[in-house]
Design a protein around this motif. Structure first.
Motif, short mmCIF file in Angstrom:
data_model
loop_
_atom_site.label_atom_id
_atom_site.label_comp_id
_atom_site.label_asym_id
_atom_site.label_seq_id
_atom_site.Cartn_x
_atom_site.Cartn_y
_atom_site.Cartn_z
N CYS A 7 0.51 -1.01 -0.56
CA CYS A 7 -0.76 0.00 0.20
C CYS A 7 0.86 1.12 0.30
O CYS A 7 2.37 1.19 -0.22
CB CYS A 7 -1.06 -0.06 1.44
N HIS A 8 0.26 2.53 0.35
CA HIS A 8 1.82 3.51 -0.86
C HIS A 8 2.31 4.10 1.16
O HIS A 8 3.38 4.22 0.42
CB HIS A 8 -0.15 5.30 -0.37
N CYS A 9 1.40 3.78 1.96
CA CYS A 9 2.14 3.53 3.36
C CYS A 9 3.26 2.65 4.15
O CYS A 9 4.04 2.81 4.45
CB CYS A 9 1.50 4.60 4.42
N GLY A 10 2.99 1.58 2.61
CA GLY A 10 3.41 0.84 3.22
C GLY A 10 3.28 -0.63 4.68
O GLY A 10 4.44 -1.21 5.14
N GLY A 11 2.55 -0.11 5.18
CA GLY A 11 1.38 -0.56 6.55
C GLY A 11 1.44 -1.81 5.79
O GLY A 11 0.87 -2.51 6.70
N CYS A 69 -6.17 -0.37 4.22
CA CYS A 69 -4.90 0.18 4.37
C CYS A 69 -5.29 1.49 5.39
O CYS A 69 -6.04 2.67 4.97
CB CYS A 69 -4.09 0.87 4.82
N VAL A 71 -4.49 3.69 7.14
CA VAL A 71 -3.33 4.68 7.46
C VAL A 71 -3.35 5.62 6.08
O VAL A 71 -3.40 6.37 5.72
CB VAL A 71 -2.46 5.01 7.79
N CYS A 72 -3.28 4.77 4.65
CA CYS A 72 -3.07 5.34 3.12
C CYS A 72 -4.85 5.33 2.99
O CYS A 72 -4.87 5.93 1.58
CB CYS A 72 -1.88 5.19 2.59
#
Ligand SMILES: [Zn+2]
Length: 121
Positions: A7-11, A69, A71-72
């Motif tokens: 995902c964009h934030c890497g989570g 996700c 977060v992102c």
């Protein structure tokens, strides 16, 4: 060679060993809003390497877990029974990844199959 999606934030990080040969664009009410291109895999064939901030949305029959996700906001993967016979087969679960999250992968080279989910379910 493993294909890695993030995902964009890497989570969220997942891996598959086989590249998708086709991806699906579904017109149902949720898929059309999420914008994912789905690649279908057996649950055992997807490695969820990292899933730090998962959020799950369920609707209608609540059978399918639509994960994203927190977060992102990226749509990450769904978990569902196998519906290929027209019935929900819980003994053969699928993990469907959002192929848009695959890194270092030429998604534009993969044919897109449109499924008319708007009228099918
Ligand atoms: Zn994220």
């Amino acid at each position: 060679m493993a294909f890695r999606g993030t995902c964009h934030c890497g989570g969220t990080v997942f891996e598959v060993d086989a590249a998708p040969e086709t991806v699906t664009s579904c017109t149902c009410s949720i898929c059309s809003k999420r914008g994912a291109l789905w690649a279908y895999y057996r649950k055992a064939d997807v490695r969820i390497v990292k899933n730090e901030t998962p959020t799950t949305y369920r609707w209608q029959t609540r059978t399918v877990a639509h994960n994203f996700c927190a977060v992102c906001g990226c749509t990450t993967f769904t978990e569902s029974p196998d519906f290929s016979t027209g019935e929900a087969n819980f003994d053969n679960p699928l993990t469907n990844i959002n192929a848009r999250l695959l890194d270092d992968f030429d998604l534009a080279a993969v044919p897109v199959t449109v499924i008319d989910g708007k009228n099918l379910w």
